[in-house]
Design a protein around this motif. Structure first.
Motif, PDB file in Angstrom:
ATOM      1  N   ASN A 379       0.820  -1.219   0.000  1.00  0.00           N
ATOM      2  CA  ASN A 379       0.000   0.000   0.000  1.00  0.00           C
ATOM      3  C   ASN A 379       0.854   1.270   0.000  1.00  0.00           C
ATOM      4  O   ASN A 379       0.381   2.328  -0.388  1.00  0.00           O
ATOM      5  CB  ASN A 379      -0.963  -0.001   1.193  1.00  0.00           C
ATOM      6  N   GLY A 380       2.128   1.170   0.385  1.00  0.00           N
ATOM      7  CA  GLY A 380       3.004   2.337   0.367  1.00  0.00           C
ATOM      8  C   GLY A 380       3.357   2.803  -1.025  1.00  0.00           C
ATOM      9  O   GLY A 380       3.722   3.963  -1.243  1.00  0.00           O
ATOM     10  N   ARG A 381       3.243   1.883  -2.003  1.00  0.00           N
ATOM     11  CA  ARG A 381       3.550   2.257  -3.389  1.00  0.00           C
ATOM     12  C   ARG A 381       2.311   2.701  -4.161  1.00  0.00           C
ATOM     13  O   ARG A 381       2.420   3.252  -5.254  1.00  0.00           O
ATOM     14  CB  ARG A 381       4.237   1.083  -4.101  1.00  0.00           C
ATOM     15  N   PHE A 382       1.136   2.426  -3.607  1.00  0.00           N
ATOM     16  CA  PHE A 382      -0.100   2.823  -4.278  1.00  0.00           C
ATOM     17  C   PHE A 382      -0.211   4.334  -4.512  1.00  0.00           C
ATOM     18  O   PHE A 382      -0.648   4.763  -5.586  1.00  0.00           O
ATOM     19  CB  PHE A 382      -1.324   2.334  -3.498  1.00  0.00           C
ATOM     20  N   PRO A 383       0.169   5.194  -3.525  1.00  0.00           N
ATOM     21  CA  PRO A 383       0.039   6.643  -3.770  1.00  0.00           C
ATOM     22  C   PRO A 383       0.790   7.120  -5.009  1.00  0.00           C
ATOM     23  O   PRO A 383       0.268   7.917  -5.790  1.00  0.00           O
ATOM     24  CB  PRO A 383       0.619   7.270  -2.495  1.00  0.00           C
ATOM     25  N   THR A 384       2.014   6.613  -5.208  1.00  0.00           N
ATOM     26  CA  THR A 384       2.794   6.993  -6.384  1.00  0.00           C
ATOM     27  C   THR A 384       2.133   6.485  -7.660  1.00  0.00           C
ATOM     28  O   THR A 384       1.967   7.229  -8.639  1.00  0.00           O
ATOM     29  CB  THR A 384       4.226   6.433  -6.278  1.00  0.00           C
ATOM     30  N   LEU A 385       1.734   5.207  -7.664  1.00  0.00           N
ATOM     31  CA  LEU A 385       1.107   4.616  -8.844  1.00  0.00           C
ATOM     32  C   LEU A 385      -0.196   5.329  -9.198  1.00  0.00           C
ATOM     33  O   LEU A 385      -0.452   5.666 -10.361  1.00  0.00           O
ATOM     34  CB  LEU A 385       0.840   3.128  -8.606  1.00  0.00           C
ATOM     35  N   ILE A 386      -1.026   5.570  -8.175  1.00  0.00           N
ATOM     36  CA  ILE A 386      -2.332   6.191  -8.395  1.00  0.00           C
ATOM     37  C   ILE A 386      -2.181   7.618  -8.909  1.00  0.00           C
ATOM     38  O   ILE A 386      -2.883   8.046  -9.833  1.00  0.00           O
ATOM     39  CB  ILE A 386      -3.154   6.171  -7.094  1.00  0.00           C
ATOM     40  N   SER A 387      -1.255   8.360  -8.310  1.00  0.00           N
ATOM     41  CA  SER A 387      -1.056   9.755  -8.728  1.00  0.00           C
ATOM     42  C   SER A 387      -0.627   9.841 -10.188  1.00  0.00           C
ATOM     43  O   SER A 387      -1.139  10.659 -10.961  1.00  0.00           O
ATOM     44  CB  SER A 387      -0.010  10.426  -7.830  1.00  0.00           C
ATOM     45  N   ILE A 388       0.323   8.980 -10.580  1.00  0.00           N
ATOM     46  CA  ILE A 388       0.818   9.017 -11.964  1.00  0.00           C
ATOM     47  C   ILE A 388      -0.271   8.590 -12.951  1.00  0.00           C
ATOM     48  O   ILE A 388      -0.444   9.205 -14.013  1.00  0.00           O
ATOM     49  CB  ILE A 388       2.067   8.114 -12.099  1.00  0.00           C
ATOM     50  N   ILE A 389      -1.020   7.532 -12.593  1.00  0.00           N
ATOM     51  CA  ILE A 389      -2.114   7.083 -13.451  1.00  0.00           C
ATOM     52  C   ILE A 389      -3.150   8.189 -13.613  1.00  0.00           C
ATOM     53  O   ILE A 389      -3.631   8.475 -14.720  1.00  0.00           O
ATOM     54  CB  ILE A 389      -2.774   5.809 -12.872  1.00  0.00           C
ATOM     55  N   PHE A 401     -10.372   9.051  -7.941  1.00  0.00           N
ATOM     56  CA  PHE A 401      -9.890   7.869  -8.669  1.00  0.00           C
ATOM     57  C   PHE A 401     -11.051   6.905  -8.847  1.00  0.00           C
ATOM     58  O   PHE A 401     -10.991   5.745  -8.500  1.00  0.00           O
ATOM     59  CB  PHE A 401      -8.755   7.216  -7.888  1.00  0.00           C
ATOM     60  N   THR A 402     -12.126   7.449  -9.385  1.00  0.00           N
ATOM     61  CA  THR A 402     -13.355   6.663  -9.482  1.00  0.00           C
ATOM     62  C   THR A 402     -13.547   6.036 -10.845  1.00  0.00           C
ATOM     63  O   THR A 402     -14.419   5.196 -11.007  1.00  0.00           O
ATOM     64  CB  THR A 402     -14.571   7.555  -9.172  1.00  0.00           C
ATOM     65  N   SER A 403     -12.773   6.435 -11.836  1.00  0.00           N
ATOM     66  CA  SER A 403     -13.007   5.937 -13.195  1.00  0.00           C
ATOM     67  C   SER A 403     -12.628   4.472 -13.312  1.00  0.00           C
ATOM     68  O   SER A 403     -11.657   3.997 -12.718  1.00  0.00           O
ATOM     69  CB  SER A 403     -12.210   6.749 -14.217  1.00  0.00           C
ATOM     70  N   PHE A 404     -13.411   3.782 -14.093  1.00  0.00           N
ATOM     71  CA  PHE A 404     -13.164   2.359 -14.336  1.00  0.00           C
ATOM     72  C   PHE A 404     -11.811   2.160 -15.003  1.00  0.00           C
ATOM     73  O   PHE A 404     -11.080   1.220 -14.702  1.00  0.00           O
ATOM     74  CB  PHE A 404     -14.286   1.790 -15.213  1.00  0.00           C
ATOM     75  N   LEU A 405     -11.463   3.081 -15.934  1.00  0.00           N
ATOM     76  CA  LEU A 405     -10.192   2.976 -16.642  1.00  0.00           C
ATOM     77  C   LEU A 405      -9.018   3.028 -15.678  1.00  0.00           C
ATOM     78  O   LEU A 405      -8.046   2.270 -15.814  1.00  0.00           O
ATOM     79  CB  LEU A 405     -10.074   4.108 -17.670  1.00  0.00           C
ATOM     80  N   GLY A 406      -9.098   3.918 -14.693  1.00  0.00           N
ATOM     81  CA  GLY A 406      -8.017   4.030 -13.715  1.00  0.00           C
ATOM     82  C   GLY A 406      -7.810   2.744 -12.935  1.00  0.00           C
ATOM     83  O   GLY A 406      -6.671   2.304 -12.720  1.00  0.00           O
ATOM     84  N   VAL A 407      -8.915   2.114 -12.526  1.00  0.00           N
ATOM     85  CA  VAL A 407      -8.817   0.852 -11.771  1.00  0.00           C
ATOM     86  C   VAL A 407      -8.249  -0.248 -12.658  1.00  0.00           C
ATOM     87  O   VAL A 407      -7.435  -1.067 -12.209  1.00  0.00           O
ATOM     88  CB  VAL A 407     -10.204   0.438 -11.223  1.00  0.00           C
ATOM     89  N   VAL A 408      -8.657  -0.266 -13.932  1.00  0.00           N
ATOM     90  CA  VAL A 408      -8.152  -1.279 -14.864  1.00  0.00           C
ATOM     91  C   VAL A 408      -6.647  -1.119 -15.065  1.00  0.00           C
ATOM     92  O   VAL A 408      -5.900  -2.109 -15.078  1.00  0.00           O
ATOM     93  CB  VAL A 408      -8.885  -1.172 -16.229  1.00  0.00           C
ATOM     94  N   ILE A 409      -6.182   0.127 -15.230  1.00  0.00           N
ATOM     95  CA  ILE A 409      -4.744   0.364 -15.425  1.00  0.00           C
ATOM     96  C   ILE A 409      -3.958  -0.051 -14.190  1.00  0.00           C
ATOM     97  O   ILE A 409      -2.910  -0.712 -14.289  1.00  0.00           O
ATOM     98  CB  ILE A 409      -4.476   1.849 -15.766  1.00  0.00           C
ATOM     99  N   LEU A 410      -4.446   0.338 -13.016  1.00  0.00           N
ATOM    100  CA  LEU A 410      -3.764  -0.047 -11.776  1.00  0.00           C
ATOM    101  C   LEU A 410      -3.705  -1.563 -11.656  1.00  0.00           C
ATOM    102  O   LEU A 410      -2.653  -2.126 -11.306  1.00  0.00           O
ATOM    103  CB  LEU A 410      -4.481   0.556 -10.567  1.00  0.00           C
ATOM    104  N   THR A 411      -4.817  -2.249 -11.949  1.00  0.00           N
ATOM    105  CA  THR A 411      -4.840  -3.712 -11.860  1.00  0.00           C
ATOM    106  C   THR A 411      -3.876  -4.328 -12.866  1.00  0.00           C
ATOM    107  O   THR A 411      -3.204  -5.323 -12.570  1.00  0.00           O
ATOM    108  CB  THR A 411      -6.268  -4.236 -12.121  1.00  0.00           C
ATOM    109  N   SER A 412      -3.763  -3.725 -14.052  1.00  0.00           N
ATOM    110  CA  SER A 412      -2.833  -4.230 -15.072  1.00  0.00           C
ATOM    111  C   SER A 412      -1.390  -4.116 -14.596  1.00  0.00           C
ATOM    112  O   SER A 412      -0.575  -5.021 -14.823  1.00  0.00           O
ATOM    113  CB  SER A 412      -3.019  -3.447 -16.381  1.00  0.00           C
ATOM    114  N   VAL A 413      -1.071  -3.004 -13.931  1.00  0.00           N
ATOM    115  CA  VAL A 413       0.275  -2.828 -13.379  1.00  0.00           C
ATOM    116  C   VAL A 413       0.549  -3.903 -12.317  1.00  0.00           C
ATOM    117  O   VAL A 413       1.628  -4.504 -12.279  1.00  0.00           O
ATOM    118  CB  VAL A 413       0.428  -1.417 -12.762  1.00  0.00           C
ATOM    119  N   ILE A 414      -0.445  -4.149 -11.486  1.00  0.00           N
ATOM    120  CA  ILE A 414      -0.298  -5.156 -10.436  1.00  0.00           C
ATOM    121  C   ILE A 414      -0.143  -6.550 -11.049  1.00  0.00           C
ATOM    122  O   ILE A 414       0.686  -7.354 -10.585  1.00  0.00           O
ATOM    123  CB  ILE A 414      -1.509  -5.110  -9.475  1.00  0.00           C
TER     124      ILE A 414
END
Length: 624
Positions: A379-389, A401-414
């Protein structure tokens, strides 16, 4: 207030299979009068509790969950050695009423060691729902020991257990002297006889009024563990958890952030009033305190949400299904399916994921799991990932960070991190950690209604505050170092500027710059402070600053040369670089080796740099 009795009248061992409610029995007997530590010579955690009954002081030892006294893991060795060799007065063996036959194997083995046994048939409430009737009186006659029916989470049977404990006789010294001989008596070959006997006993004491009592569980498992739907549902569920964690943490994190910075201003005013030297005020407030405030405000809310959600899945009985779904993939990598569980724990905190590797029996496979745990972002790396996305890939400048696209991109990175876990696990198993995957018993417990209140308390105190405490302890000296680098000026430039300029040529090869690379280096104590360090260096402020507007942050980054390539490379490097200091210390503690700790740092860092280099050079060639 915790109290440890200097002397006690009776010493009790508490044993049982995993997932039988053993800890619930332990807590019901001892309340908060308990403490945890490590077993001598082991990294396995122990819990010792104390209680008083009819003027007698009791000490009760909660042994690690085990299916058998034939040990295959460090946890099982601890349970076996305690029952074989320790000086105790009785063993309470907790069994699951829904699957009594499997649990009786441990009871029968323990009876070979001592006759001072109390069998607690727990979870009777669940058995009743499934219309399973247990004849505890008949079971007691067949075993020759007291048997108590109970539902510990509802308090049922606890008083009966206390009465039996009160009447238990002290174990004979002669009996304890013969325990070493039992290693030959309880072994793999003779386990079959215990299994057969358990089956015979259950035929006499267990009645199934509804033959198809597990019909609902089987229907759910056809969906949740299916080859077609199991993994997609798992991914969708984790996407939901990530979204809840991120969205849920935003508001409390913002409140906590402003509250801590407001408090910092008040403390600073107090220091000024008492005429403390200005350099010392700056060091304590702008350095140590603000770094600490950032770590707490950014780290605490998501952990306080993620860990309870994760524990709810555990309580519900879903986590073993995750291991089942990923077992074949890990087996192809010559690793252990249990690594799936430790990988999931890493999403909350990699240090917790590393500690969780204790559940893996094979030392080789345990090392593979430890060395690859850092590929999933904590969870410490999520702020950086979320901000950049949000800034560069979704185009969301509001901070939401409510858009479906944002969640999909974050999940793809994970998922990229998960894929690297498989690839590196396979590589390690064919090189420095060669070996075949070991077989293990994967229990799919019945689905249960989670105890939400207890889950929240347990996850916050056992996981969230434990991890936060470690991070805070490391963030304090880190704040001091960061302040010194930013404020000690030599030849007109700060030490931080010299460092970033020195790193700049190499960083550009990776699609980064010297400031970004230095921010990750200084973020070694806690990944949460990477972005504020970048801002501090770009703006030459000499202190961690408050910045919550992503539009303003994006403008600053672009002014300092950020491009889409920079954003993507920073995301990749955030996903794959050295573990934080807390995780490194945990790896050293778990492996007892500087070599493996160094390797756990080198593996993700080299791979992350290689990927960034490929992306950056490809972008340069294509002039993107």
């Amino acid at each position: 207030m915790k109290k440890e009795y200097s002397t006690y009248d009776k010493k009790i061992a508490l044993a049982g299979n995993p997932n039988v409610g053993k800890s619930t029995v332990f807590n019901a007997l001892t309340g908060m009068n308990q403490h945890t530590g490590n077993w001598p010579g082991k990294t396995v955690t122990n819990a010792v509790g104390y209680f008083k009954q009819n003027g007698k002081n009791y000490a009760i030892y909660d042994l690690p969950g085990t299916y058998s006294l034939v040990a295959h893991s460090a946890e099982e060795e601890v349970a076996r050695d305690f029952i074989f060799y320790e000086d105790y007065d009785a063993v309470i063996v907790v069994c699951d009423a829904v699957c009594l036959e499997r649990n009786l194997n441990l009871v029968l083995q323990t009876l070979e060691v001592t006759k001072n046994i109390i069998v607690c048939v727990n979870l009777l409430d669940e058995a009743r729902k499934k219309k399973i009737i247990i004849n505890t009186k008949k079971l007691s006659e067949l075993l020759g020991v007291p048997v108590i029916g109970m539902s510990a989470r509802n308090g049922e049977g606890i008083d009966d257990l206390l009465k039996v404990l009160d009447n238990i006789e002290k174990a004979s010294t002669q009996q304890k002297k013969t325990k070493q001989e039992l290693e030959e008596k309880i072994n793999e070959e003779k386990t079959i006889s215990f299994i057969k006997k358990a089956e015979e006993i259950c035929k006499e004491v267990v009645t199934f009024e509804e033959k198809d009592y597990a019909k609902r569980d089987r229907k759910l498992d056809k969906i949740l563990t299916s080859k077609k739907t199991g993994i997609p549902i798992m991914i969708a569920l984790f996407m939901l958890i990530f979204w809840i964690t991120i969205e849920g943490a935003n508001y409390p994190s913002d409140i906590l952030f402003h509250a801590l910075f407001w408090l910092g201003d008040k403390i600073e005013s107090f220091f000024i009033a008492i005429q403390m030297p200005s350099w010392l005020i700056s060091l304590l407030i702008s350095g140590v305190y603000r770094v600490l405030a950032w770590v707490i405000s950014v780290m605490l809310p998501p952990m306080a949400i993620f860990f309870p959600l994760f524990t709810l899945l555990e309580d519900l009985g879903y986590l073993p299904r995750i291991a089942f779904n990923l077992d074949k993939i890990f087996k192809k990598c010559q690793a252990c399916g249990k690594q799936a569980l430790t990988m999931c724990m890493g999403f909350g905190c990699n240090a917790c994921g590393v500690t969780g590797c204790r559940i893996i029996d094979s030392p080789r496979e345990r090392l593979i799991a430890i060395l690859t745990n850092n590929f999933v972002p904590c969870n410490g790396r999520f702020p950086t990932l979320i901000s950049i996305i949000s800034m560069f890939l979704v185009g969301n400048s509001t901070g939401a960070f409510t858009s479906f696209l944002g969640v999909v991109i974050l999940t793809s990175v994970i998922l990229l991190g998960v894929a690297m876990t498989f690839i590196v696990s396979n590589f390690l198993s064919k090189t420095i950690l060669k070996g075949k995957p070991s077989s293990f018993t994967l229990e799919l417990p019945p689905y249960r209604k989670p105890q939400i209140g207890k889950v929240i308390v347990r996850s916050i105190f056992d996981r969230t505050l434990f991890v936060l405490g470690r991070a805070v302890a490391i963030a304090i000296p880190a704040g001091l170092i960061i302040w010194l680098l930013a404020n000690v000026v030599v030849g007109g430039s700060s030490l931080l500027t010299y460092c970033t300029e020195f790193l700049d040529p190499f960083a550009h090869l990776l699609g980064l710059d010297g400031v970004i690379l230095m921010a990750f280096i200084l973020g070694f104590p806690a990944n949460e402070i990477v972005i504020p360090i970048m801002l501090m260096a770009y703006m030459s402020t000499g202190q961690i600053i408050e910045m919550n507007n992503l539009a303003e942050l994006k403008s600053i980054l672009i002014e300092n040369g950020w491009t889409m390539t920079t954003a993507i490379c920073t995301m990749i490097f955030s996903l794959m670089h050295w573990p934080c200091s807390t995780t490194c210390l945990t790896i050293k503690k778990e492996t007892g080796s500087l070599k493996w700790t160094a390797l756990s740092i080198a593996i993700p860092t080299i791979i992350g740099m290689a990927l960034c280099f490929i992306i950056a050079q490809t972008s340069n060639l294509l002039k993107l």
